[in-house]
Design a protein around this motif. Sequence first.
Motif, PDB file in Angstrom:
ATOM      1  N   THR A 179       0.886  -1.597  -0.101  1.00  0.00           N
ATOM      2  CA  THR A 179      -0.268   0.293  -0.017  1.00  0.00           C
ATOM      3  C   THR A 179       1.042   1.523  -0.402  1.00  0.00           C
ATOM      4  O   THR A 179       0.738   2.480  -0.328  1.00  0.00           O
ATOM      5  CB  THR A 179      -1.172   0.142   1.282  1.00  0.00           C
ATOM      6  OG1 THR A 179       0.170  -0.166   2.052  1.00  0.00           O
ATOM      7  CG2 THR A 179      -2.028  -0.973   1.226  1.00  0.00           C
ATOM      8  N   GLY A 180       1.857   1.206  -0.175  1.00  0.00           N
ATOM      9  CA  GLY A 180       3.259   2.471   0.206  1.00  0.00           C
ATOM     10  C   GLY A 180       3.709   2.414  -1.250  1.00  0.00           C
ATOM     11  O   GLY A 180       3.188   3.538  -1.243  1.00  0.00           O
TER      12      GLY A 180
ATOM     13  N   GLU B 249     -10.127  -0.084  -8.480  1.00  0.00           N
ATOM     14  CA  GLU B 249      -9.309  -0.012  -9.837  1.00  0.00           C
ATOM     15  C   GLU B 249      -8.026  -0.975  -9.306  1.00  0.00           C
ATOM     16  O   GLU B 249      -6.853  -0.089  -8.164  1.00  0.00           O
ATOM     17  CB  GLU B 249      -8.983   0.607 -10.194  1.00  0.00           C
ATOM     18  CG  GLU B 249      -8.559   1.026 -11.196  1.00  0.00           C
ATOM     19  CD  GLU B 249      -9.132   0.221 -12.707  1.00  0.00           C
ATOM     20  OE1 GLU B 249      -8.594  -0.362 -13.097  1.00  0.00           O
ATOM     21  OE2 GLU B 249     -10.793   0.925 -12.503  1.00  0.00           O
ATOM     22  N   PRO B 250      -6.855  -1.998  -9.954  1.00  0.00           N
ATOM     23  CA  PRO B 250      -5.533  -2.611  -9.331  1.00  0.00           C
ATOM     24  C   PRO B 250      -4.989  -1.343  -9.827  1.00  0.00           C
ATOM     25  O   PRO B 250      -4.801  -0.850 -10.784  1.00  0.00           O
ATOM     26  CB  PRO B 250      -6.149  -4.371 -10.589  1.00  0.00           C
ATOM     27  CG  PRO B 250      -7.440  -4.177 -10.895  1.00  0.00           C
ATOM     28  CD  PRO B 250      -7.591  -3.208 -10.797  1.00  0.00           C
ATOM     29  N   GLY B 251      -4.195  -1.348  -9.305  1.00  0.00           N
ATOM     30  CA  GLY B 251      -2.795  -0.910  -9.404  1.00  0.00           C
ATOM     31  C   GLY B 251      -2.191  -1.694 -10.205  1.00  0.00           C
ATOM     32  O   GLY B 251      -2.004  -2.622 -10.320  1.00  0.00           O
ATOM     33  N   THR B 252      -1.259  -0.587 -11.445  1.00  0.00           N
ATOM     34  CA  THR B 252      -1.244  -1.438 -12.641  1.00  0.00           C
ATOM     35  C   THR B 252       0.723  -0.746 -12.958  1.00  0.00           C
ATOM     36  O   THR B 252       0.631  -0.272 -12.013  1.00  0.00           O
ATOM     37  CB  THR B 252      -1.380  -0.946 -13.890  1.00  0.00           C
ATOM     38  OG1 THR B 252      -1.264   0.082 -14.181  1.00  0.00           O
ATOM     39  CG2 THR B 252      -3.049  -1.460 -13.891  1.00  0.00           C
TER      40      THR B 252
ATOM     41  N   GLY C 240      -2.452 -10.851  -5.952  1.00  0.00           N
ATOM     42  CA  GLY C 240      -3.805  -9.748  -6.978  1.00  0.00           C
ATOM     43  C   GLY C 240      -4.583  -9.491  -5.689  1.00  0.00           C
ATOM     44  O   GLY C 240      -5.589 -10.111  -6.522  1.00  0.00           O
ATOM     45  N   VAL C 241      -4.614 -10.937  -4.893  1.00  0.00           N
ATOM     46  CA  VAL C 241      -6.295 -11.199  -3.849  1.00  0.00           C
ATOM     47  C   VAL C 241      -5.643 -10.235  -2.461  1.00  0.00           C
ATOM     48  O   VAL C 241      -5.063 -11.215  -1.964  1.00  0.00           O
ATOM     49  CB  VAL C 241      -6.710 -12.059  -3.518  1.00  0.00           C
ATOM     50  CG1 VAL C 241      -7.518 -12.382  -2.708  1.00  0.00           C
ATOM     51  CG2 VAL C 241      -7.276 -12.735  -4.679  1.00  0.00           C
ATOM     52  N   PRO C 242      -6.034  -9.118  -2.501  1.00  0.00           N
ATOM     53  CA  PRO C 242      -6.127  -8.062  -0.911  1.00  0.00           C
ATOM     54  C   PRO C 242      -7.210  -9.021   0.586  1.00  0.00           C
ATOM     55  O   PRO C 242      -7.758  -9.583   0.217  1.00  0.00           O
ATOM     56  CB  PRO C 242      -6.060  -6.716  -1.425  1.00  0.00           C
ATOM     57  CG  PRO C 242      -7.036  -7.190  -1.939  1.00  0.00           C
ATOM     58  CD  PRO C 242      -7.127  -8.144  -2.853  1.00  0.00           C
ATOM     59  N   VAL C 243      -6.291  -9.206   1.739  1.00  0.00           N
ATOM     60  CA  VAL C 243      -6.690  -9.975   2.568  1.00  0.00           C
ATOM     61  C   VAL C 243      -6.755  -8.787   3.358  1.00  0.00           C
ATOM     62  O   VAL C 243      -5.522  -8.489   4.315  1.00  0.00           O
ATOM     63  CB  VAL C 243      -5.828 -11.534   2.944  1.00  0.00           C
ATOM     64  CG1 VAL C 243      -6.744 -11.645   4.153  1.00  0.00           C
ATOM     65  CG2 VAL C 243      -5.659 -12.515   1.714  1.00  0.00           C
ATOM     66  N   PRO C 244      -7.813  -9.224   3.996  1.00  0.00           N
ATOM     67  CA  PRO C 244      -7.814  -7.633   5.208  1.00  0.00           C
ATOM     68  C   PRO C 244      -7.261  -8.701   6.491  1.00  0.00           C
ATOM     69  O   PRO C 244      -7.061  -9.467   6.554  1.00  0.00           O
ATOM     70  CB  PRO C 244      -9.592  -7.904   5.298  1.00  0.00           C
ATOM     71  CG  PRO C 244      -9.852  -8.553   5.042  1.00  0.00           C
ATOM     72  CD  PRO C 244      -9.299  -9.213   3.782  1.00  0.00           C
TER      73      PRO C 244
ATOM     74  N   ALA D 161      -2.101   4.406   4.747  1.00  0.00           N
ATOM     75  CA  ALA D 161      -2.176   4.520   3.406  1.00  0.00           C
ATOM     76  C   ALA D 161      -3.560   3.643   3.047  1.00  0.00           C
ATOM     77  O   ALA D 161      -4.040   2.523   3.925  1.00  0.00           O
ATOM     78  CB  ALA D 161      -1.108   4.016   2.437  1.00  0.00           C
ATOM     79  N   ALA D 162      -4.374   4.153   2.412  1.00  0.00           N
ATOM     80  CA  ALA D 162      -5.505   3.042   1.216  1.00  0.00           C
ATOM     81  C   ALA D 162      -5.135   1.917   0.871  1.00  0.00           C
ATOM     82  O   ALA D 162      -4.178   1.455   0.145  1.00  0.00           O
ATOM     83  CB  ALA D 162      -6.506   4.424   0.700  1.00  0.00           C
ATOM     84  N   ALA D 163      -6.161   0.679   1.096  1.00  0.00           N
ATOM     85  CA  ALA D 163      -5.510  -0.523   0.698  1.00  0.00           C
ATOM     86  C   ALA D 163      -6.312  -0.231  -0.724  1.00  0.00           C
ATOM     87  O   ALA D 163      -6.858   0.033  -1.089  1.00  0.00           O
ATOM     88  CB  ALA D 163      -6.140  -1.283   1.509  1.00  0.00           C
ATOM     89  N   GLN D 164      -5.100  -0.876  -1.726  1.00  0.00           N
ATOM     90  CA  GLN D 164      -4.986  -0.469  -3.022  1.00  0.00           C
ATOM     91  C   GLN D 164      -5.540  -2.900  -3.866  1.00  0.00           C
ATOM     92  O   GLN D 164      -3.737  -2.840  -4.003  1.00  0.00           O
ATOM     93  CB  GLN D 164      -4.560   0.484  -4.248  1.00  0.00           C
ATOM     94  CG  GLN D 164      -5.018   0.135  -5.845  1.00  0.00           C
ATOM     95  CD  GLN D 164      -4.843   1.103  -6.114  1.00  0.00           C
ATOM     96  OE1 GLN D 164      -3.444   1.572  -5.959  1.00  0.00           O
ATOM     97  NE2 GLN D 164      -4.677   1.751  -7.251  1.00  0.00           N
ATOM     98  N   PRO D 165      -5.593  -3.207  -4.221  1.00  0.00           N
ATOM     99  CA  PRO D 165      -5.656  -4.066  -4.947  1.00  0.00           C
ATOM    100  C   PRO D 165      -4.177  -4.080  -6.043  1.00  0.00           C
ATOM    101  O   PRO D 165      -4.085  -2.788  -6.817  1.00  0.00           O
ATOM    102  CB  PRO D 165      -6.741  -4.567  -6.005  1.00  0.00           C
ATOM    103  CG  PRO D 165      -7.340  -3.772  -5.573  1.00  0.00           C
ATOM    104  CD  PRO D 165      -7.422  -2.281  -5.107  1.00  0.00           C
TER     105      PRO D 165
END
Length: 258
Positions: free
Chosen positions: A69-70, A78-81, A179-183, A208-212
């Motif tokens: 997330t940094g 929307e996934p980060g590319t 590609g699968v964020p886990v809480p 920071a906010a979580a982003q896939p």
Amino acid sequence: MRIIGSGFLARHLAPLTGSHKGVTVIAAGVSAAGDTPQRAFDREAALLFDVIHECEPGERLVFFSTASTGMYSVPGDEPGTEDGPVFPATAYGRHKFALEAVLAASGVDYLILRLGHVVGPHQPPHQLLPALARQVQAGDVRIYRNASRDLIDIRDVVTIVDALLAGAPERLVVNVASGVPVPVERIVDRVETLLGTPARHTYVDAPAAAQPVSTRRLRRLVPAVTGMGFGPGYYEGLLDRYLPYYAAGDLKLEAAPG
């Protein structure tokens, strides 16, 4: 292949040293997202600069960056590319992104790998799983509110690195993650269950906010990724396999049998 470093990543990549002639891998540097002193960032930067200057024509340099997330911190689904945009939200993310830019401008052939949260035996104690296990053992876990983590097995990382070095194009950035964020709460719950030790949860605001993380490029370049089991239950297998055993009051960071 030449590996610079002697820590967690270097140890697991060591079996590849007989392959990929003309490749140098920097498996040393900053691996902690929080409370890292500036001198550690400076050492990693100096190391990268030195290795860039030492590279021979045609040599490929592998640099490990971050897909945490940094680096990917834009709110939403929307996934980060790899091609951006990215807005690094922490000093760690900004540091890694700056070194990526230095390498990209250097003219050296490179492979930049943005790693998720790697899980495996012999991890440093400050990394995610050892730190959570230690907190659970102590009976009090600090959880960032609404935080998620993308976990990936070190064995899968090694397989992916091997495949990318065999066939990836020159001068490329690739996300290496499930590609699968886990809480984080879900990870902590499973750690507590496996250790048989409930703990008090203390919640703090996430930095920071979580982003896939997008794995589209990874899946295109390494078709074997489809057989690695990435999906909602992937993290459970990692915790079952690698969670340290509680024995004689000590947490042993060893892989489970099988």
